[in-house]
Design a protein around this motif. Structure first.
Motif, PDB file in Angstrom:
ATOM      1  N   GLY A  38     -51.678  15.773 -29.862  1.00  0.00           N
ATOM      2  CA  GLY A  38     -50.589  14.845 -29.578  1.00  0.00           C
ATOM      3  C   GLY A  38     -50.418  14.558 -28.112  1.00  0.00           C
ATOM      4  N   CYS A  39     -50.757  15.514 -27.265  1.00  0.00           N
ATOM      5  CA  CYS A  39     -50.448  15.331 -25.846  1.00  0.00           C
ATOM      6  C   CYS A  39     -51.555  15.821 -24.933  1.00  0.00           C
ATOM      7  CB  CYS A  39     -49.159  16.070 -25.502  1.00  0.00           C
ATOM      8  SG  CYS A  39     -49.316  17.878 -25.595  1.00  0.00           S
ATOM      9  N   ASP A  40     -52.297  16.820 -25.376  1.00  0.00           N
ATOM     10  CA  ASP A  40     -53.365  17.401 -24.544  1.00  0.00           C
ATOM     11  C   ASP A  40     -52.821  18.118 -23.321  1.00  0.00           C
ATOM     12  OD1 ASP A  40     -56.011  17.710 -25.013  1.00  0.00           O
ATOM     13  OD2 ASP A  40     -56.593  15.673 -24.470  1.00  0.00           O
ATOM     14  N   SER A  43     -47.583  20.372 -24.560  1.00  0.00           N
ATOM     15  CA  SER A  43     -46.176  20.015 -24.713  1.00  0.00           C
ATOM     16  C   SER A  43     -45.728  19.864 -26.159  1.00  0.00           C
ATOM     17  CB  SER A  43     -45.896  18.678 -24.000  1.00  0.00           C
ATOM     18  OG  SER A  43     -46.221  18.771 -22.645  1.00  0.00           O
ATOM     19  N   CYS A  44     -46.604  19.366 -27.046  1.00  0.00           N
ATOM     20  CA  CYS A  44     -46.101  18.896 -28.338  1.00  0.00           C
ATOM     21  C   CYS A  44     -46.288  19.881 -29.495  1.00  0.00           C
ATOM     22  CB  CYS A  44     -46.753  17.576 -28.692  1.00  0.00           C
ATOM     23  SG  CYS A  44     -48.487  17.712 -29.208  1.00  0.00           S
ATOM     24  N   GLY A  45     -47.302  20.724 -29.424  1.00  0.00           N
ATOM     25  CA  GLY A  45     -47.532  21.695 -30.492  1.00  0.00           C
ATOM     26  C   GLY A  45     -48.287  21.160 -31.698  1.00  0.00           C
ATOM     27  N   ALA A  46     -48.700  19.888 -31.672  1.00  0.00           N
ATOM     28  CA  ALA A  46     -49.436  19.326 -32.820  1.00  0.00           C
ATOM     29  C   ALA A  46     -50.753  20.052 -33.062  1.00  0.00           C
ATOM     30  CB  ALA A  46     -49.701  17.838 -32.585  1.00  0.00           C
ATOM     31  N   CYS A  47     -51.240  20.732 -32.046  1.00  0.00           N
ATOM     32  CA  CYS A  47     -52.557  21.395 -32.114  1.00  0.00           C
ATOM     33  C   CYS A  47     -52.449  22.883 -32.443  1.00  0.00           C
ATOM     34  CB  CYS A  47     -53.244  21.237 -30.766  1.00  0.00           C
ATOM     35  SG  CYS A  47     -52.313  22.065 -29.449  1.00  0.00           S
ATOM     36  N   THR A  48     -51.278  23.321 -32.895  1.00  0.00           N
ATOM     37  CA  THR A  48     -51.050  24.756 -33.097  1.00  0.00           C
ATOM     38  C   THR A  48     -51.924  25.318 -34.219  1.00  0.00           C
ATOM     39  OG1 THR A  48     -48.761  24.502 -32.371  1.00  0.00           O
ATOM     40  CG2 THR A  48     -49.299  26.521 -33.581  1.00  0.00           C
ATOM     41  N   SER A  58     -53.945  24.979 -29.411  1.00  0.00           N
ATOM     42  CA  SER A  58     -55.400  25.024 -29.248  1.00  0.00           C
ATOM     43  C   SER A  58     -55.915  24.030 -28.218  1.00  0.00           C
ATOM     44  CB  SER A  58     -56.099  24.821 -30.594  1.00  0.00           C
ATOM     45  OG  SER A  58     -55.772  23.570 -31.157  1.00  0.00           O
ATOM     46  N   CYS A  59     -55.018  23.195 -27.669  1.00  0.00           N
ATOM     47  CA  CYS A  59     -55.425  22.349 -26.537  1.00  0.00           C
ATOM     48  C   CYS A  59     -55.346  23.123 -25.237  1.00  0.00           C
ATOM     49  CB  CYS A  59     -54.563  21.091 -26.448  1.00  0.00           C
ATOM     50  SG  CYS A  59     -52.880  21.368 -25.840  1.00  0.00           S
ATOM     51  N   THR A  60     -54.875  24.354 -25.324  1.00  0.00           N
ATOM     52  CA  THR A  60     -54.694  25.172 -24.129  1.00  0.00           C
ATOM     53  C   THR A  60     -55.643  26.359 -24.125  1.00  0.00           C
ATOM     54  OG1 THR A  60     -52.365  24.595 -24.328  1.00  0.00           O
ATOM     55  CG2 THR A  60     -52.869  26.331 -22.796  1.00  0.00           C
TER      56      THR A  60
HETATM   57  S1  FES Z   1     -51.945  18.548 -28.196  1.00  0.00           S
HETATM   58 FE1  FES Z   1     -49.851  18.727 -27.623  1.00  0.00          FE
HETATM   59  S2  FES Z   1     -49.602  20.870 -27.297  1.00  0.00           S
HETATM   60 FE2  FES Z   1     -51.691  20.655 -27.771  1.00  0.00          FE
END
Ligand code: FES
Ligand code: FES
Length: 154
Positions: A38-40, A43-48, A58-60
């Protein structure tokens, strides 16, 4: 670099660039597109997803950091195509609209309930504050998690 990890119970071996993010490894290399971006920018958590049982964005995380670990994605929490109790509760309580945040929200809630099987409403809200939803207003999500904690959606 060569990495070996378990994803949704399956052993995976791969050659990856050290800079490859875990989310891109899951989506682009393994085809597990339930994990969204969602954000890369954390911030958003869509990649949890769950990494050794704990929720991570998982973007982190670099794919190489998951070497030797066990990863669970949204594809890995249902059995034989049946929604698990938490997923069923999201459906029942309209805890999703567009659904973009939903996989990450469900994975974060899964981790939350493992750490605290009987959370208060406030603890659910605090526990999910790293996951953003643009649609629902959160109440249905919170209700779904609380009902699951109380015994699951029926
Ligand atoms: S894509 Fe938004 S927190 Fe990972
Ligand atoms: S359901 Fe649309 S962002 Fe959460």
């Amino acid at each position: 670099m060569r990495i070996s990890l378990t994803v949704n119970g399956l052993a995976e071996d791969a050659e990856v660039e050290p800079r490859l993010l875990l989310v891109h490894f899951l989506r682009d290399r393994l085809g597990l597109t339930g994990t969204n971006v969602g954000c890369d920018s954390t911030s958003c958590g869509a990649c949890t997803v769950l990494l050794d049982g704990e929720s991570v964005k998982s973007c982190t995380v670099l794919a190489v950091q998951a070497d030797g670990s066990e990863v669970t994605t949204i594809e890995g929490i249902s059995t034989d195509g049946e929604l698990n109790p938490l997923q069923a509760a999201f459906q029942k309580h309209h805890g999703l609209q567009c659904g973009y945040c939903t996989p990450g929200m469900v994975m974060a809630a899964t981790s939350l309930l493992r750490e605290n099987p009987n959370p208060t409403e406030e603890q659910v809200r605090v526990g999910l504050e790293g996951n953003l939803c643009r649609c629902t207003g959160y109440q249905g999500i919170v209700d779904a998690v609380l009902e699951t904690a109380a015994g699951g959606a029926r």
